[in-house]
Design a protein around this motif. Structure first.
Motif, PDB file in Angstrom:
ATOM      1  N   GLY A  32       0.827  -1.188   0.000  1.00 14.24           N
ATOM      2  CA  GLY A  32       0.000   0.000   0.000  1.00 14.24           C
ATOM      3  C   GLY A  32       0.869   1.249   0.000  1.00 14.24           C
ATOM      4  N   PRO A  33       0.269   2.405   0.298  1.00 13.85           N
ATOM      5  CA  PRO A  33       1.017   3.669   0.243  1.00 13.85           C
ATOM      6  C   PRO A  33       2.050   3.820   1.356  1.00 13.85           C
ATOM      7  CG  PRO A  33      -1.203   4.004   1.072  1.00 13.85           C
ATOM      8  CD  PRO A  33      -1.134   2.588   0.620  1.00 13.85           C
ATOM      9  N   ARG A  34       1.986   2.955   2.364  1.00 10.65           N
ATOM     10  CA  ARG A  34       2.966   2.983   3.442  1.00 10.65           C
ATOM     11  C   ARG A  34       3.138   1.560   3.943  1.00 10.65           C
ATOM     12  NH1 ARG A  34      -1.772   4.117   5.033  1.00 10.65           N
ATOM     13  NH2 ARG A  34      -2.709   3.351   6.942  1.00 10.65           N
ATOM     14  N   TYR A  35       4.243   1.310   4.686  1.00 12.53           N
ATOM     15  CA  TYR A  35       4.473  -0.021   5.242  1.00 12.53           C
ATOM     16  C   TYR A  35       5.008   0.169   6.651  1.00 12.53           C
ATOM     17  CZ  TYR A  35       6.234  -4.808   5.741  1.00 12.53           C
ATOM     18  OH  TYR A  35       6.479  -6.070   6.164  1.00 12.53           O
ATOM     19  N   VAL A  36       4.176  -0.151   7.632  1.00  9.94           N
ATOM     20  CA  VAL A  36       4.532   0.005   9.038  1.00  9.94           C
ATOM     21  C   VAL A  36       5.021  -1.347   9.548  1.00  9.94           C
ATOM     22  CG1 VAL A  36       3.688   0.596  11.334  1.00  9.94           C
ATOM     23  CG2 VAL A  36       2.808   1.813   9.316  1.00  9.94           C
ATOM     24  N   GLN A  43      13.171  -1.647   9.810  1.00  9.36           N
ATOM     25  CA  GLN A  43      12.658  -0.293   9.686  1.00  9.36           C
ATOM     26  C   GLN A  43      11.368  -0.305   8.870  1.00  9.36           C
ATOM     27  OE1 GLN A  43      15.788   2.031   7.942  1.00  9.36           O
ATOM     28  NE2 GLN A  43      17.022   2.004   9.808  1.00  9.36           N
ATOM     29  N   ASP A  44      10.637   0.780   8.952  1.00 11.37           N
ATOM     30  CA  ASP A  44       9.445   0.962   8.126  1.00 11.37           C
ATOM     31  C   ASP A  44       9.848   1.146   6.665  1.00 11.37           C
ATOM     32  OD1 ASP A  44       7.812   0.938  10.393  1.00 11.37           O
ATOM     33  OD2 ASP A  44       7.758   3.125  10.549  1.00 11.37           O
ATOM     34  N   GLY A  45       8.883   0.919   5.783  1.00 17.32           N
ATOM     35  CA  GLY A  45       9.041   1.271   4.383  1.00 17.32           C
ATOM     36  C   GLY A  45       9.506   0.146   3.481  1.00 17.32           C
ATOM     37  N   PRO A  46       9.216   0.290   2.188  1.00 18.99           N
ATOM     38  CA  PRO A  46       9.544  -0.758   1.225  1.00 18.99           C
ATOM     39  C   PRO A  46      11.046  -0.956   1.016  1.00 18.99           C
ATOM     40  CG  PRO A  46       8.626   1.156   0.107  1.00 18.99           C
ATOM     41  CD  PRO A  46       8.459   1.387   1.581  1.00 18.99           C
ATOM     42  N   GLU A  47      11.829   0.096   1.083  1.00 22.00           N
ATOM     43  CA  GLU A  47      13.263  -0.048   0.855  1.00 22.00           C
ATOM     44  C   GLU A  47      13.892  -0.939   1.914  1.00 22.00           C
ATOM     45  OE1 GLU A  47      11.740   2.956   1.081  1.00 22.00           O
ATOM     46  OE2 GLU A  47      11.614   3.409  -1.071  1.00 22.00           O
ATOM     47  N   ALA A  48      13.481  -0.781   3.153  1.00 28.89           N
ATOM     48  CA  ALA A  48      14.014  -1.621   4.230  1.00 28.89           C
ATOM     49  C   ALA A  48      13.628  -3.076   4.008  1.00 28.89           C
ATOM     50  CB  ALA A  48      13.509  -1.133   5.584  1.00 28.89           C
ATOM     51  N   ARG A 101      -1.660  -6.467   8.071  1.00 30.96           N
ATOM     52  CA  ARG A 101      -2.893  -5.664   7.967  1.00 30.96           C
ATOM     53  C   ARG A 101      -2.975  -5.117   6.552  1.00 30.96           C
ATOM     54  NH1 ARG A 101      -4.955  -0.612   8.569  1.00 30.96           N
ATOM     55  NH2 ARG A 101      -2.967   0.367   9.122  1.00 30.96           N
ATOM     56  N   LEU A 102      -4.148  -5.196   5.972  1.00 33.12           N
ATOM     57  CA  LEU A 102      -4.345  -4.726   4.606  1.00 33.12           C
ATOM     58  C   LEU A 102      -5.351  -3.586   4.584  1.00 33.12           C
ATOM     59  CD1 LEU A 102      -3.761  -8.002   4.469  1.00 33.12           C
ATOM     60  CD2 LEU A 102      -4.106  -7.571   2.049  1.00 33.12           C
ATOM     61  N   GLU A 103      -5.141  -2.680   3.662  1.00 33.96           N
ATOM     62  CA  GLU A 103      -6.105  -1.618   3.353  1.00 33.96           C
ATOM     63  C   GLU A 103      -6.348  -1.654   1.851  1.00 33.96           C
ATOM     64  OE1 GLU A 103      -4.863   1.707   6.766  1.00 33.96           O
ATOM     65  OE2 GLU A 103      -4.504   2.156   4.644  1.00 33.96           O
ATOM     66  N   ASP A 104      -7.609  -1.726   1.450  1.00 32.82           N
ATOM     67  CA  ASP A 104      -7.959  -1.777   0.021  1.00 32.82           C
ATOM     68  C   ASP A 104      -7.166  -2.850  -0.717  1.00 32.82           C
ATOM     69  OD1 ASP A 104      -9.747   0.376   0.372  1.00 32.82           O
ATOM     70  OD2 ASP A 104      -8.081   1.808   0.191  1.00 32.82           O
ATOM     71  N   GLY A 105      -6.977  -4.011  -0.086  1.00 31.32           N
ATOM     72  CA  GLY A 105      -6.299  -5.128  -0.730  1.00 31.32           C
ATOM     73  C   GLY A 105      -4.794  -5.011  -0.817  1.00 31.32           C
ATOM     74  N   LYS A 106      -4.209  -4.061  -0.088  1.00 35.38           N
ATOM     75  CA  LYS A 106      -2.755  -3.854  -0.101  1.00 35.38           C
ATOM     76  C   LYS A 106      -2.189  -4.012   1.303  1.00 35.38           C
ATOM     77  CE  LYS A 106      -2.482  -2.612  -4.468  1.00 35.38           C
ATOM     78  NZ  LYS A 106      -1.754  -3.388  -5.460  1.00 35.38           N
ATOM     79  N   VAL A 107      -0.987  -4.580   1.386  1.00 37.44           N
ATOM     80  CA  VAL A 107      -0.310  -4.781   2.658  1.00 37.44           C
ATOM     81  C   VAL A 107       0.234  -3.438   3.155  1.00 37.44           C
ATOM     82  CG1 VAL A 107       1.629  -5.931   3.808  1.00 37.44           C
ATOM     83  CG2 VAL A 107       0.331  -7.141   2.038  1.00 37.44           C
ATOM     84  N   VAL A 108      -0.147  -3.067   4.400  1.00 36.75           N
ATOM     85  CA  VAL A 108       0.293  -1.784   4.937  1.00 36.75           C
ATOM     86  C   VAL A 108       0.973  -1.900   6.304  1.00 36.75           C
ATOM     87  CG1 VAL A 108      -1.413  -0.422   3.640  1.00 36.75           C
ATOM     88  CG2 VAL A 108      -1.967  -1.252   5.954  1.00 36.75           C
TER      89      VAL A 108
END
Length: 128
Positions: A32-36, A43-48, A101-108
């Motif tokens: 999703g738009p963020r990854y906690v 760390q948070d985020g897709p790069e990590a 946890r997913l929001e609108d079908g995306k992993v967040v």
């Protein structure tokens, strides 16, 4: 109302794609738009996430992830998995319990519990 079966499919594909060696595709397809992240070592985020999976596959190029169970409730999906870092060796690997946890079908968001699989046990039930 979340689509529980769709959310389960998203998590399984995300997890298998990432640990199969293509974390970038897993993120492109399923983040999703963020990854906690709640794992204290990450760390948070897709790069990590990409960095972690790339490092892990570099250390254990033959690793295998076997998802044993997938459970969904509300916006959460839980998996129970066996991560075999060195298949074919006497290292039995790790048991993983992951919660997404997913929001609108995306992993967040992600939580996990990791335990080494012991070589001996007080029972014959196995961890999976």
């Amino acid at each position: 109302m979340p689509d529980l079966e769709r959310n389960k499919q998203v998590v399984v594909d995300y997890y298998q794609t990432a640990f199969g060696g293509n974390p970038q595709k897993a993120i492109t397809d399923h983040f999703g738009p963020r990854y906690v992240q709640h794992n204290p070592d990450a760390q948070d985020g897709p790069e990590a996430f990409i960095g972690f999976v790339t490092w892990l596959r570099g250390e254990y190029p033959n690793l295998q992830l076997d998802i044993k169970r997938v459970i969904a409730e509300g916006d959460l999906v839980a998996t129970h998995s066996h991560l075999d870092l060195e298949p074919g060796t006497d290292n039995p690997g790790r048991a993983l319990a992951d919660f997404f946890r997913l929001e609108d079908g995306k992993v967040v968001e992600h939580w996990d519990v990791i335990q080494e699989v012991p070589k001996t046990s007080a029972n014959d039930n196995g961890m999976f």
